[in-house]
Write a protein that holds these residues in place. Structure first.
Motif, PDB file in Angstrom:
ATOM      1  N   ALA A 176      -2.510   1.076   8.780  1.00  9.93           N
ATOM      2  CA  ALA A 176      -1.095   0.776   8.611  1.00  9.93           C
ATOM      3  C   ALA A 176      -0.703  -0.547   9.271  1.00  9.93           C
ATOM      4  O   ALA A 176       0.467  -0.915   9.277  1.00  9.93           O
ATOM      5  N   LEU A 177      -1.687  -1.250   9.800  1.00 10.28           N
ATOM      6  CA  LEU A 177      -1.437  -2.506  10.497  1.00 10.28           C
ATOM      7  C   LEU A 177      -0.791  -3.521   9.561  1.00 10.28           C
ATOM      8  O   LEU A 177      -1.298  -3.803   8.481  1.00 10.28           O
ATOM      9  N   GLY A 178       0.337  -4.063   9.974  1.00 14.70           N
ATOM     10  CA  GLY A 178       0.994  -5.096   9.193  1.00 14.70           C
ATOM     11  C   GLY A 178       0.333  -6.446   9.407  1.00 14.70           C
ATOM     12  O   GLY A 178      -0.334  -6.681  10.419  1.00 14.70           O
ATOM     13  N   MET A 179       0.515  -7.345   8.463  1.00 14.95           N
ATOM     14  CA  MET A 179      -0.102  -8.656   8.575  1.00 14.95           C
ATOM     15  C   MET A 179       0.374  -9.394   9.831  1.00 14.95           C
ATOM     16  O   MET A 179      -0.391 -10.102  10.478  1.00 14.95           O
ATOM     17  N   GLY A 180       1.651  -9.216  10.190  1.00 12.91           N
ATOM     18  CA  GLY A 180       2.151  -9.853  11.393  1.00 12.91           C
ATOM     19  C   GLY A 180       1.428  -9.368  12.637  1.00 12.91           C
ATOM     20  O   GLY A 180       1.098 -10.164  13.535  1.00 12.91           O
ATOM     21  N   GLN A 181       1.145  -8.037  12.712  1.00 11.60           N
ATOM     22  CA  GLN A 181       0.388  -7.496  13.836  1.00 11.60           C
ATOM     23  C   GLN A 181      -1.046  -8.006  13.820  1.00 11.60           C
ATOM     24  O   GLN A 181      -1.615  -8.363  14.866  1.00 11.60           O
ATOM     25  N   ILE A 221      -2.216  -3.854  19.216  1.00  7.31           N
ATOM     26  CA  ILE A 221      -1.944  -3.229  17.911  1.00  7.31           C
ATOM     27  C   ILE A 221      -1.712  -1.727  17.976  1.00  7.31           C
ATOM     28  O   ILE A 221      -1.303  -1.134  16.978  1.00  7.31           O
ATOM     29  N   GLY A 272      -1.750   6.046   9.414  1.00  6.31           N
ATOM     30  CA  GLY A 272      -1.684   5.305   8.158  1.00  6.31           C
ATOM     31  C   GLY A 272      -2.300   6.109   7.035  1.00  6.31           C
ATOM     32  O   GLY A 272      -2.991   7.108   7.275  1.00  6.31           O
ATOM     33  N   LYS A 308       0.835  -1.206   0.000  1.00 10.68           N
ATOM     34  CA  LYS A 308       0.000   0.000   0.000  1.00 10.68           C
ATOM     35  C   LYS A 308       0.865   1.249   0.000  1.00 10.68           C
ATOM     36  O   LYS A 308       0.558   2.233  -0.673  1.00 10.68           O
ATOM     37  N   ARG A 309       1.959   1.229   0.774  1.00 12.60           N
ATOM     38  CA  ARG A 309       2.841   2.396   0.801  1.00 12.60           C
ATOM     39  C   ARG A 309       3.496   2.607  -0.566  1.00 12.60           C
ATOM     40  O   ARG A 309       3.675   3.740  -1.020  1.00 12.60           O
ATOM     41  N   TYR A 318      -9.116  -4.632   3.661  1.00 11.29           N
ATOM     42  CA  TYR A 318      -7.713  -4.732   4.026  1.00 11.29           C
ATOM     43  C   TYR A 318      -6.910  -5.461   2.960  1.00 11.29           C
ATOM     44  O   TYR A 318      -5.808  -5.052   2.626  1.00 11.29           O
ATOM     45  N   TRP A 342      -7.068   1.003  11.783  1.00 10.98           N
ATOM     46  CA  TRP A 342      -5.614   0.851  11.877  1.00 10.98           C
ATOM     47  C   TRP A 342      -5.083   0.476  10.487  1.00 10.98           C
ATOM     48  O   TRP A 342      -4.556  -0.614  10.288  1.00 10.98           O
TER      49      TRP A 342
END
Length: 294
Positions: free
Chosen positions: A265-270, A231, A147, A2-3, A159, A263
């Motif tokens: 900007a939440l990464g998949m790991g988070q 998160i 984000g 996305k970024r 998402y 959220w």
């Protein structure tokens, strides 16, 4: 990804191609001196009322002792919500976050208006602009944070591929023979604290058969204190979660949409660290809606 997309679109804008701006979900307010949350919230509520907002709720999330939120409404925005109908009722609440260290934040009306009002966003722009200007006057006009999402993506935000959108069938919790029956069920269950919940605010439009309730999710194992701390509690203006009624049906935005939108900007790991939260929230909201146990 996305970024990278956002950066590419910005570059195209500089080269003369049509711009597609990315916007954030929250705006920073002017910091206050640190203090006790109830006192800080009372000061902010006074400022918000002075700028024409109606305070409808105050939220002190269990498990987040340094954070709180204030919920207000605005008459012109409520008119726009009523005209849009359907899930746009969730846009009725304007949330302001406050922390005991004096940090103030609030929802970016442009971001949430695009996401929740969708096809009625253009018609609602005067109301949304007025809300933003008065929030800035009351609370301060700081930078956006939380984000970035391309503005054109918000009306149909999800998402990632295969996940829920605002109009996902999965959002439906229960159906009743009438709006009044649905309203009574949700109110009664919130009053009883069903599923370790508590009411925070309600906005009811009986003529339009629309209603939305803010819900404190107080379960220590699966409630907001757990997943928000996991998160990022800086996004306290995302709270409280909602349950809403359209006609005779009760809904709640599924967590893989609602949490991700709050959220972005939440990464998949988070996200994987709170992987059970969407279903846990959905089950709790289902109990409030009087749905049969899964």
């Amino acid at each position: 990804m996305k970024r990278l997309l956002t950066a590419l679109l910005a570059l195209l804008g500089l080269l003369g191609a049509p711009a597609c701006f990315a916007i954030g979900p929250y705006l920073a307010g002017t910091a206050m001196p640190a203090g006790e949350l109830p006192a800080l919230m009372a000061q902010l509520e006074q400022k918000l009322r002075a700028d024409g907002f109606n305070v409808v709720g105050r939220h002190l999330p269990r498990g987040l002792p340094q954070q709180g939120s204030i919920v207000v409404t605005d008459a012109k925005l409520l008119d726009a919500v009523r005209a849009a109908g359907g899930p746009a009722i969730v846009a009725a609440a304007i949330r302001v976050g406050v922390k005991s260290d004096g940090t103030v934040s609030y929802m970016n009306p442009d971001y949430w208006g695009r996401a929740y009002l969708r096809g009625q966003y253009d018609a609602a722009q005067p109301a949304l602009r007025s809300v933003r200007e008065r929030l800035a006057h009351a609370l301060g006009a700081g930078a956006a944070f939380g984000g970035d999402v391309p503005e054109a993506d918000l009306a149909n935000y999800r998402y990632m591929f295969g996940m829920e959108r605002i109009d996902s069938p999965r959002n439906e919790l229960n159906a009743f023979g009438s709006f009044d029956e649905a309203l009574r069920t949700v109110r009664d269950n919130l009053a009883k604290g069903t599923g370790q919940t508590a009411p925070v605010y309600e906005v009811v439009m009986p003529q339009a058969q629309l209603a939305v309730f803010g819900v404190a999710l107080n379960d220590p194992d699966s409630g907001e204190g757990w997943w928000v701390n996991t998160i990022g509690a800086d996004h306290v203006a995302a709270l409280p979660y909602e349950i809403f009624i359209v006609g005779g049906k009760v809904y709640a935005l599924y967590g893989r949409y609602r949490i991700a939108l709050s959220w972005p900007a939440l990464g998949m790991g988070q996200f994987m660290r709170i992987v059970r939260a969407p279903d846990a929230i959905h089950q709790t909201m289902g109990r409030l809606a009087g749905a049969p146990a899964p």
